[in-house]
Structures are given as structure tokens and as C-alpha cells.
Design a protein around this motif. Sequence first.
Motif, PDB file in Angstrom:
ATOM      1  N   UNK A  17      45.760  62.096  71.813  1.00  0.00           N
ATOM      2  CA  UNK A  17      45.190  61.350  72.938  1.00  0.00           C
ATOM      3  C   UNK A  17      44.275  60.282  72.364  1.00  0.00           C
ATOM      4  N   UNK A  18      44.433  59.035  72.812  1.00  0.00           N
ATOM      5  CA  UNK A  18      43.633  57.936  72.264  1.00  0.00           C
ATOM      6  C   UNK A  18      42.796  57.284  73.359  1.00  0.00           C
ATOM      7  N   UNK A  19      41.659  56.752  72.949  1.00  0.00           N
ATOM      8  CA  UNK A  19      40.811  55.964  73.844  1.00  0.00           C
ATOM      9  C   UNK A  19      40.055  54.953  72.996  1.00  0.00           C
ATOM     10  N   UNK A  20      39.783  53.796  73.580  1.00  0.00           N
ATOM     11  CA  UNK A  20      39.078  52.748  72.862  1.00  0.00           C
ATOM     12  C   UNK A  20      37.659  52.614  73.426  1.00  0.00           C
ATOM     13  N   UNK A  73      35.229  47.167  68.802  1.00  0.00           N
ATOM     14  CA  UNK A  73      35.490  48.416  69.496  1.00  0.00           C
ATOM     15  C   UNK A  73      35.948  49.457  68.476  1.00  0.00           C
ATOM     16  N   UNK A  74      35.859  50.722  68.875  1.00  0.00           N
ATOM     17  CA  UNK A  74      36.266  51.831  68.005  1.00  0.00           C
ATOM     18  C   UNK A  74      37.388  52.592  68.697  1.00  0.00           C
ATOM     19  N   UNK A  75      38.447  52.886  67.941  1.00  0.00           N
ATOM     20  CA  UNK A  75      39.550  53.668  68.471  1.00  0.00           C
ATOM     21  C   UNK A  75      39.262  55.148  68.237  1.00  0.00           C
ATOM     22  N   UNK A  76      39.160  55.916  69.319  1.00  0.00           N
ATOM     23  CA  UNK A  76      38.946  57.354  69.226  1.00  0.00           C
ATOM     24  C   UNK A  76      40.290  58.072  69.299  1.00  0.00           C
ATOM     25  N   UNK A  77      40.554  58.893  68.313  1.00  0.00           N
ATOM     26  CA  UNK A  77      41.808  59.638  68.240  1.00  0.00           C
ATOM     27  C   UNK A  77      41.516  61.113  68.430  1.00  0.00           C
ATOM     28  N   UNK A  78      42.094  61.706  69.458  1.00  0.00           N
ATOM     29  CA  UNK A  78      41.851  63.108  69.762  1.00  0.00           C
ATOM     30  C   UNK A  78      43.155  63.891  69.681  1.00  0.00           C
ATOM     31  N   UNK A  79      43.369  64.661  68.606  1.00  0.00           N
ATOM     32  CA  UNK A  79      44.590  65.459  68.531  1.00  0.00           C
ATOM     33  C   UNK A  79      44.484  66.703  69.409  1.00  0.00           C
ATOM     34  N   UNK A  80      45.587  67.079  70.019  1.00  0.00           N
ATOM     35  CA  UNK A  80      45.655  68.369  70.703  1.00  0.00           C
ATOM     36  C   UNK A  80      46.210  69.360  69.684  1.00  0.00           C
ATOM     37  N   UNK A 128      53.003  56.601  64.357  1.00  0.00           N
ATOM     38  CA  UNK A 128      53.316  55.180  64.178  1.00  0.00           C
ATOM     39  C   UNK A 128      52.647  54.343  65.264  1.00  0.00           C
ATOM     40  N   UNK A 129      52.702  54.814  66.497  1.00  0.00           N
ATOM     41  CA  UNK A 129      52.053  54.081  67.591  1.00  0.00           C
ATOM     42  C   UNK A 129      50.541  54.010  67.392  1.00  0.00           C
ATOM     43  N   UNK A 130      49.944  55.121  66.967  1.00  0.00           N
ATOM     44  CA  UNK A 130      48.503  55.143  66.726  1.00  0.00           C
ATOM     45  C   UNK A 130      48.132  54.249  65.554  1.00  0.00           C
ATOM     46  N   UNK A 131      48.969  54.266  64.503  1.00  0.00           N
ATOM     47  CA  UNK A 131      48.717  53.423  63.341  1.00  0.00           C
ATOM     48  C   UNK A 131      48.758  51.954  63.726  1.00  0.00           C
ATOM     49  N   UNK A 132      49.713  51.593  64.573  1.00  0.00           N
ATOM     50  CA  UNK A 132      49.806  50.206  65.018  1.00  0.00           C
ATOM     51  C   UNK A 132      48.562  49.758  65.754  1.00  0.00           C
ATOM     52  N   UNK A 133      48.056  50.607  66.631  1.00  0.00           N
ATOM     53  CA  UNK A 133      46.859  50.255  67.403  1.00  0.00           C
ATOM     54  C   UNK A 133      45.634  50.145  66.500  1.00  0.00           C
ATOM     55  N   UNK A 134      45.416  51.157  65.646  1.00  0.00           N
ATOM     56  CA  UNK A 134      44.230  51.156  64.784  1.00  0.00           C
ATOM     57  C   UNK A 134      44.270  50.009  63.781  1.00  0.00           C
ATOM     58  N   UNK A 135      45.466  49.734  63.214  1.00  0.00           N
ATOM     59  CA  UNK A 135      45.594  48.635  62.255  1.00  0.00           C
ATOM     60  C   UNK A 135      45.313  47.304  62.934  1.00  0.00           C
ATOM     61  N   UNK A 136      45.803  47.136  64.145  1.00  0.00           N
ATOM     62  CA  UNK A 136      45.584  45.889  64.879  1.00  0.00           C
ATOM     63  C   UNK A 136      44.102  45.655  65.151  1.00  0.00           C
ATOM     64  N   UNK A 137      43.396  46.714  65.533  1.00  0.00           N
ATOM     65  CA  UNK A 137      41.964  46.584  65.836  1.00  0.00           C
ATOM     66  C   UNK A 137      41.174  46.234  64.580  1.00  0.00           C
ATOM     67  N   UNK A 138      41.541  46.843  63.452  1.00  0.00           N
ATOM     68  CA  UNK A 138      40.815  46.602  62.203  1.00  0.00           C
ATOM     69  C   UNK A 138      41.170  45.258  61.571  1.00  0.00           C
ATOM     70  N   UNK A 139      42.395  44.783  61.799  1.00  0.00           N
ATOM     71  CA  UNK A 139      42.878  43.602  61.086  1.00  0.00           C
ATOM     72  C   UNK A 139      42.361  42.291  61.646  1.00  0.00           C
TER      73      UNK A 139
END
Length: 533
Positions: free
Chosen positions: A92-95, A103-110, A231-242
Amino acid sequence: MRINALKSRFYSFTLLFFILILTLFAACRTPPPADLRVFAPNDTIAYFEINNLAKTLDALTENKAFQENAKSKKDFSALENVQIAVIVTGFETSEKQITEENSILNLQPHFVAVAETHGWEFQTLALVNNQINAFVRERYGGDTMLETSDKNGGREFVWTAKDGRKAFAFVQKSRIYFSNDDAAIEKCLAAGRGETENLTKNESLSRVYSSKPENNLAFGYISPAGITQIANLTGISTAIEATDNGDERSFIARVLPQILQNTTKEVVWTMGKTERGVEDKFLVTLNQEVSSVTKETFGAAAKNDSNVIEFLPADVVSVTVYNLKNPLIAWRSLLLVTAKNTDAVSGKLLLQFSGKLLEPYGVFDAETFLGAIGPDILTAQFDAEGEKTVVVVTVKDAEKVKKSIAAINFKSAPEKQESADIWRSEDETLTAALIQNKLILGDAESVLKCLRAKQLGTNFKNFPASSAVALTYAREENPAEKIIALLGNAAENKKIETSYTAETGFTEKGIERKIVSDFGLLGTILENISGEN
């Protein structure tokens, strides 16, 4: 005679009784390991396990960094033969917006953590009531409410924080199920009862699971479904950092997941202990077409006669040496593979802008540059922020190399320094030095450090030998304070330096990466857990 016979029988019975007790005690001390995959639903996206928690934690304390910076080690004997499995069922992700720009991407694994203690149920309940309860309260706050109840032949624990966050545990005989998702525990219990399929039915996992090395201390597996989510999470986090540019973020967040999903099938991780430290081994299985291309084009040069390492100063923070049969062919194959595994428009854009991907090193025409150099490429970083970097290469065609570096006017007369010809960019942010058949390119201070290291013999002497396509060495100061405090009694006010080496190669199936460090990936995970609130 009858009394003696009775005594003899008594002694025999007593001896037999003690033998039986000792046998039972030994059996309790060394129980057969349980297959924790039984409790993981077949749609699990990531699975991690440790089969002897005490042995694995002990391995993290057998390195120089721990022994020099800890007053003592904690006693892990109570965890002997305790097994742990972490079952990830989703993310589960939230920004969280920090400022207008950041902004910070919060990653919450279930997840569900399943612990097989091989103990009595009362011991397992005590573990939850004491250690796990303290762990939850430390992170959720001392005013966290705990409710317990009997349920489905076991005991359920529910923690509720003041802000509404919840944690769940379920104890059944010798097993503990701990999670941030009550429904996930129910799925694991159903899998364990045989009501739904579990991971023992997963052929891919079973294949790699059965081939684990004998010295394996930990094991992990990410399924194809897990690759898709990650992969979807990596795309979002990489985009925010880049970048802060909205269009660029959108492009990265859309294209990167496509490439990862279309090329990567599964990831396997094993942790072992070597003489040099903890070894984390990652096997990334690529699809057959991609792996056949990378195996052919990313091969290491058969013979490495380069002396680029001689320009590496002793105070380097991190360095990577690439050893490629043909850097230009490797580069082209990488671009073609990535372009082919995304949509047509995005692939075309990637190819159009590929020449600028080496701009951080001052190279504005990657094709020309890579076609004019030898097989060895050294990149080095001299500060933690990554602002002071250099690249060192063997030059085959000096004129082509010069043409690829547009920021520097090589037609001007060079300076002479440390036996090298030196040119600088107009804004003096970039310096190029040619000495014999070597080019050193980067910021002025770092380039001069490299030249002096070669001239004065103050270069890095212990760079590990390797036949890998890419070899990285890096060191950090004070990154391990939390993990040392977690595993033992840390010494006060001591500067802690740790290092690691990483080797990357390409096989018939995909990518193989080995990382040897003091505490390994597990140490990083424990450090992050211990620092969370």
C-alpha cells in the motif's frame, strides 16, 4: 536374591527412564525444521525465511566492525532453532507532501511474520505478552491498547494505537503469526490447514528452494506477481527522487515499470557466511530473449591488463570498475532491450535521449565516447553526497573521446600538471586530464587526487581482484550504530566504518549479484526496523 533382582530392575528402569528423558530433551533442543512455506498462500508475492534465528544473528556479530565497536554480544541461545518466515501479500502506497516542492513516498507492505518457536504454548504466549508487546508499544506509543481473546483454537492479540494504527498476533501451540493485516493472518491459517493452496505448490519457488546452498542462513523469493507490484512502486519512487518536473515524473513512473515487468521474471536472495563477511547473493531471472542478449553482450574482457586502478586514491568513498569486452556493444544492447520492452513511443524517446545518459560525467555523446575507449571503465566518488566524482578510462582514439565531451574546448592549449595534459570547462566545473593513454574526467579536485595517487604511489592498494563485469567497493562511516546496539552493547563515541564489495555478472538465466559486507541485507532490515517509530 529377590531383593537384588528388584534392585536390578529398578536401576534398569531408572536408567531407561533417564535415557528416555535425555532423548526427549535432545529432541526438544534440536527439533526437525518445519517447512514454513506451508503457511504462505500461493498468491504470496514475496517470501523470506530464516531457519535458525540464533545462528543467523550470531553470523552478524562475527565481523571486524562489530567486534571492534561492541563491548559485548547479546546471548541468542534462547532463539536456537527458532524459524521465521515473512510472507508479503501486497503493498500500500501513499505520498506525504513535505513542502510544495518535496514529498515522501510511504510504502506499507501487508505482511505476516510466522515464527515457529518449537516450544510449549505457554512459552510462546509469554513471548507475545512480553517481547512482542514491548516491541509494538515502543513503535506505536505507550498508550497503545491491547485486547486478547480465544479464537479458532488459539489466542488472538490486537494492538490499537491512539492514531488508529493496528497490529495483530495469533498464537497457536508453538507458532506465532504477527501482522499489520488481520485478513492476511486468516489467509495464512487457511493455507496451513490445507483449505487453500500454499507455496509448496509453486513450482518456480520449489525449484530454487531445493537448490539452496548448505551454508544458507536466510532465503528470499519474489514472484512474478511481486515483480509487477514492486516495479510499479519502483517507478513511482524513482520518479519522485529523480526530478521535480511533472512531465518527467510521469514518463519515468510509466516507462520504468513497463521495462521491469517485461524483462524480469523472479528474484531469489540467499544469505551465507564467508571468510570476508556476510554474503548476499541475488539471482534475477530475466526472460529468455533478454538473458540471451545480455549474456552475449555484457561479457567480461578475457584478459584485463588495464591499470586504471593505479589512479584510485586511498580515501575514495566508493568505486566501480566495469570490465566489458566491448563497451559500445553493451551500451547499444542495453538501449535496444529497454526500448523494445516498453511502448513504441516511449522506446523511441529513450533512444533519442540515450546519448545524454552519461552527462553526469561530462560526456554528451555516449556512443562516440564508448566506441573510443578500452574495456575498463572506472567511476569513483569522493564524497557522500556524490558531488565529487571522476571517470577513468583507457583511450583508444583520443580525438573521438575529445569530441564526445562538448563542455571542454580541447583546441585550447592544455596545462601541464602531474605529468598530465589538463583542460577545464569554461565554468571550471569539469576537468579532463590525459596522461599516457588514460583519461581522467570529473571535478578538478578529484582529478588532481587521481593524478597524485598515481605519481606518489598513494593509490588504493587492496582493491579486490575479480573477473566480474562490474565490481564495486564502498565504505561508510557510522551506518551501523543501530545494528550494533541491537545485537550487543555498543561502545560509546567511536567512529564506525563499514565497507562492502559487490560483483555483478550475467548468466544464461539473467543477472547474478554478490554483495559481501559486515552485516548484509538482514542487518540493514534490522537497523531500519529498530529505528522506526
